[in-house]
Design an enzyme around this catalytic site. Sequence first.
Site, PDB file in Angstrom:
ATOM      1  N   ARG A  20      32.381 -73.940  -5.456  1.00 21.98           N
ATOM      2  CA  ARG A  20      32.599 -72.538  -5.789  1.00 21.98           C
ATOM      3  C   ARG A  20      31.291 -71.771  -5.608  1.00 21.98           C
ATOM      4  O   ARG A  20      30.250 -72.164  -6.124  1.00 21.98           O
ATOM      5  CB  ARG A  20      33.112 -72.380  -7.230  1.00 21.98           C
ATOM      6  CG  ARG A  20      34.483 -73.001  -7.429  1.00 21.98           C
ATOM      7  CD  ARG A  20      34.965 -72.854  -8.854  1.00 21.98           C
ATOM      8  NE  ARG A  20      36.170 -73.671  -9.060  1.00 21.98           N
ATOM      9  CZ  ARG A  20      36.726 -73.883 -10.237  1.00 21.98           C
ATOM     10  NH1 ARG A  20      36.203 -73.345 -11.320  1.00 21.98           N
ATOM     11  NH2 ARG A  20      37.811 -74.634 -10.342  1.00 21.98           N
ATOM     12  N   SER A 111      39.809 -70.937  -9.026  1.00 22.93           N
ATOM     13  CA  SER A 111      40.546 -71.089 -10.281  1.00 22.93           C
ATOM     14  C   SER A 111      40.570 -69.808 -11.090  1.00 22.93           C
ATOM     15  O   SER A 111      41.092 -68.796 -10.651  1.00 22.93           O
ATOM     16  CB  SER A 111      39.966 -72.252 -11.089  1.00 22.93           C
ATOM     17  OG  SER A 111      40.778 -72.538 -12.204  1.00 22.93           O
ATOM     18  N   HIS A 112      39.975 -69.826 -12.273  1.00 25.18           N
ATOM     19  CA  HIS A 112      40.030 -68.707 -13.201  1.00 25.18           C
ATOM     20  C   HIS A 112      38.916 -67.695 -12.975  1.00 25.18           C
ATOM     21  O   HIS A 112      38.812 -66.715 -13.706  1.00 25.18           O
ATOM     22  CB  HIS A 112      39.946 -69.239 -14.629  1.00 25.18           C
ATOM     23  CG  HIS A 112      38.722 -70.079 -14.860  1.00 25.18           C
ATOM     24  ND1 HIS A 112      38.541 -71.300 -14.244  1.00 25.18           N
ATOM     25  CD2 HIS A 112      37.613 -69.867 -15.606  1.00 25.18           C
ATOM     26  CE1 HIS A 112      37.376 -71.808 -14.617  1.00 25.18           C
ATOM     27  NE2 HIS A 112      36.800 -70.962 -15.436  1.00 25.18           N
ATOM     28  N   ASP A 275      46.536 -68.677 -14.831  1.00 22.25           N
ATOM     29  CA  ASP A 275      45.272 -68.230 -14.250  1.00 22.25           C
ATOM     30  C   ASP A 275      45.364 -68.021 -12.744  1.00 22.25           C
ATOM     31  O   ASP A 275      46.448 -68.002 -12.166  1.00 22.25           O
ATOM     32  CB  ASP A 275      44.164 -69.227 -14.571  1.00 22.25           C
ATOM     33  CG  ASP A 275      44.304 -70.537 -13.798  1.00 22.25           C
ATOM     34  OD1 ASP A 275      45.453 -70.928 -13.503  1.00 22.25           O
ATOM     35  OD2 ASP A 275      43.280 -71.166 -13.479  1.00 22.25           O
ATOM     36  N   ASP A 277      44.804 -69.774  -9.951  1.00 22.91           N
ATOM     37  CA  ASP A 277      45.504 -70.715  -9.061  1.00 22.91           C
ATOM     38  C   ASP A 277      46.674 -71.415  -9.732  1.00 22.91           C
ATOM     39  O   ASP A 277      47.262 -72.326  -9.159  1.00 22.91           O
ATOM     40  CB  ASP A 277      44.528 -71.738  -8.492  1.00 22.91           C
ATOM     41  CG  ASP A 277      43.960 -72.683  -9.534  1.00 22.91           C
ATOM     42  OD1 ASP A 277      43.840 -72.274 -10.700  1.00 22.91           O
ATOM     43  OD2 ASP A 277      43.614 -73.824  -9.173  1.00 22.91           O
ATOM     44  N   ASP A 279      46.927 -73.310 -12.547  1.00 24.46           N
ATOM     45  CA  ASP A 279      46.853 -74.612 -13.211  1.00 24.46           C
ATOM     46  C   ASP A 279      46.497 -74.516 -14.694  1.00 24.46           C
ATOM     47  O   ASP A 279      46.520 -75.518 -15.401  1.00 24.46           O
ATOM     48  CB  ASP A 279      45.895 -75.565 -12.486  1.00 24.46           C
ATOM     49  CG  ASP A 279      44.459 -75.075 -12.447  1.00 24.46           C
ATOM     50  OD1 ASP A 279      44.179 -73.969 -12.951  1.00 24.46           O
ATOM     51  OD2 ASP A 279      43.606 -75.801 -11.889  1.00 24.46           O
ATOM     52  N   ARG A 280      46.173 -73.329 -15.180  1.00 21.92           N
ATOM     53  CA  ARG A 280      45.849 -73.169 -16.600  1.00 21.92           C
ATOM     54  C   ARG A 280      46.928 -72.345 -17.292  1.00 21.92           C
ATOM     55  O   ARG A 280      47.704 -71.651 -16.644  1.00 21.92           O
ATOM     56  CB  ARG A 280      44.481 -72.502 -16.776  1.00 21.92           C
ATOM     57  CG  ARG A 280      43.355 -73.317 -16.192  1.00 21.92           C
ATOM     58  CD  ARG A 280      42.013 -72.665 -16.435  1.00 21.92           C
ATOM     59  NE  ARG A 280      40.954 -73.432 -15.803  1.00 21.92           N
ATOM     60  CZ  ARG A 280      39.740 -73.613 -16.306  1.00 21.92           C
ATOM     61  NH1 ARG A 280      39.431 -73.066 -17.461  1.00 21.92           N
ATOM     62  NH2 ARG A 280      38.835 -74.326 -15.659  1.00 21.92           N
ATOM     63  N   THR A 342      35.081 -84.333 -18.555  1.00 20.91           N
ATOM     64  CA  THR A 342      35.738 -83.099 -18.134  1.00 20.91           C
ATOM     65  C   THR A 342      36.000 -83.136 -16.632  1.00 20.91           C
ATOM     66  O   THR A 342      35.148 -83.554 -15.852  1.00 20.91           O
ATOM     67  CB  THR A 342      34.858 -81.888 -18.489  1.00 20.91           C
ATOM     68  OG1 THR A 342      34.740 -81.817 -19.917  1.00 20.91           O
ATOM     69  CG2 THR A 342      35.461 -80.608 -17.972  1.00 20.91           C
ATOM     70  N   LYS A 374      46.500 -80.215 -13.434  1.00 16.37           N
ATOM     71  CA  LYS A 374      47.046 -79.484 -14.567  1.00 16.37           C
ATOM     72  C   LYS A 374      47.995 -78.425 -14.047  1.00 16.37           C
ATOM     73  O   LYS A 374      47.909 -78.025 -12.894  1.00 16.37           O
ATOM     74  CB  LYS A 374      45.929 -78.878 -15.405  1.00 16.37           C
ATOM     75  CG  LYS A 374      44.848 -78.121 -14.654  1.00 16.37           C
ATOM     76  CD  LYS A 374      43.710 -77.779 -15.610  1.00 16.37           C
ATOM     77  CE  LYS A 374      42.556 -77.091 -14.894  1.00 16.37           C
ATOM     78  NZ  LYS A 374      41.691 -78.025 -14.167  1.00 16.37           N
ATOM     79  N   ARG A 494      28.317 -74.386 -22.718  1.00 20.04           N
ATOM     80  CA  ARG A 494      29.529 -74.418 -23.516  1.00 20.04           C
ATOM     81  C   ARG A 494      29.247 -75.223 -24.792  1.00 20.04           C
ATOM     82  O   ARG A 494      28.726 -76.343 -24.746  1.00 20.04           O
ATOM     83  CB  ARG A 494      30.673 -75.061 -22.736  1.00 20.04           C
ATOM     84  CG  ARG A 494      31.059 -74.319 -21.458  1.00 20.04           C
ATOM     85  CD  ARG A 494      32.495 -74.614 -21.083  1.00 20.04           C
ATOM     86  NE  ARG A 494      32.843 -74.259 -19.727  1.00 20.04           N
ATOM     87  CZ  ARG A 494      33.078 -73.034 -19.297  1.00 20.04           C
ATOM     88  NH1 ARG A 494      32.963 -72.021 -20.120  1.00 20.04           N
ATOM     89  NH2 ARG A 494      33.413 -72.812 -18.042  1.00 20.04           N
TER      90      ARG A 494
END
Length: 541
Positions: A20, A111-112, A275, A277, A279-280, A342, A374, A494
């Site tokens: 990314r 993704s998100h 989200d 793509d 998957d969330r 993760t 996911k 995080r």
Amino acid sequence: MITIETAPIAGQKAGTSGLRRKTRDFMEPRFLENYIQSILNAIGGAKGKTFVIGGDGRYFNADAIQTILRMAAAQGADAAIVGQNGLLSTPAASHLIRLNKTDGGFILSASHNPGGIDEDFGLKFNMPNGGPATEAVTNEIFAQTQNLTSYQTMESPAVDLATRGQTSLGDMAITIVDPVADYAALMQDLFDFDAIRSLFEGGFRMAFDAMHAITGPYATTILEDTLAAPKGTVRNGIPLPDFGGGHPDPNPIWAKELMQTMMADDAPDFGAASDGDGDRNMIVGRGAYVTPSDSLAVIAAHAHRAPGYAKGLAGVARSMPTSAAVDRVAAAKGMGCFETPTGWKFFGTLLDAGKVNLCGEESAGTGSDHVREKDGLWAVLMWLNIIASTGQSVADLMTDHWQTYGRNYYSRHDYEAVDSAIANTLMDDLRAKLPTLPGQTVAGLTVSGADEFAYDDPVDGSHTSGQGIRVMFDAGARVVLRLSGTGTQGATIRVYLERLEEDPGKLHQDAETALADVINAANQIAEIADRTGRAAPDVKT
């Protein structure tokens, strides 16, 4: 085929799920081509292979697909299966890889992360099992990026991605497919669509925020066209290259309008979001937000209510930072339970070996062995199936769950775009403290253990280290710190905060209040405010 001389480009190391970077980086000459060639080199070339190709429709999606098609065709690929208009949700792409027994797939998404020419883009390769590239393949791709001297492509007009059916590029056959149909058929096999349809026909109200991302067409087809949810149930349902200027991350911060709807006096019965793509997911009832960790635990407790899982679950798996709520369900039901690093790729061997059927991550990712990713809409349909079967509201389901298993109060604090040097020094200094922490009392909590998480895969024996720092306290509390692999600039620290509460009179506190001493302990131990200059996190979820 034409060969183009090139040279390595720095920084092409994949994060948690693919590469990314800023969209403009991918648009630079050779950047995308180098990475595609490195993927093809790492998997032994394209000759004779079939690939699934699609993405979330963000800016540069269609152009990148044309580049992949030209390079695959030039290097002898037999066939490509492409979502119409270049669109495929990540779980739908995983399903197509598995359904068609292809040699893998190229998924274009960040993704998100936000989309647009000045925002983010991403590319990842999924394996023949439908799951993200393994650590070994990811490492080989990176090694290839560091030694690349040329790539192969071809000159050709753009492939028509808008028209479904058969076409070709050179000797490579291309099938443009409906991106929704096969996925929708799979969902109908897994869930009791009749029961869910009856729920809507009986006046059940739902709000689904697709966030102008890829799930819009999937949710509209399944929820409104098939399950009889009223028109308008799906909001922001048209995928846009910049996600309508929004941030397609389904959490209470970025799905603010949905949260306001669900907390209002006249709120619908059920709310959900997905989200960029697909998957969330985010699950919320009338006046009741469900954390991803709790959602995973509730699904584990009730999955048998869906026809596809009527025989029960062999086991469950969660990423290490995800709360231990699902562990308590697994223990009560006698199921296997695994804690992994993760990244969805770490669930792949467990799913393939039949050790688990359900997996989840605290970052709003939940899924099962139906694909190897996911799956946001899958989680939404599972909740609808549970509600239809039990007749309970989201709030009642959560109350019953906590009374049965206890409540793992949980929160994640994100410090975004921190200077990378500062973030790495914070982690290094904390790592050096670990041996001295056990026995100390911090913010009224006694440290019972501290380590850096490492994982030995029980199926293939692979070892993965450096997966986050854990500080455990007495009475079921803990703090986890790790640097995120999903951003495109600086570093995101995080901080995951958790405390187990089993007192029936203390199950309905505000999570941040219940975690106050854990939050203070984390800040003192890691010196977060002093190191970052941030008085508070940028995002709390």
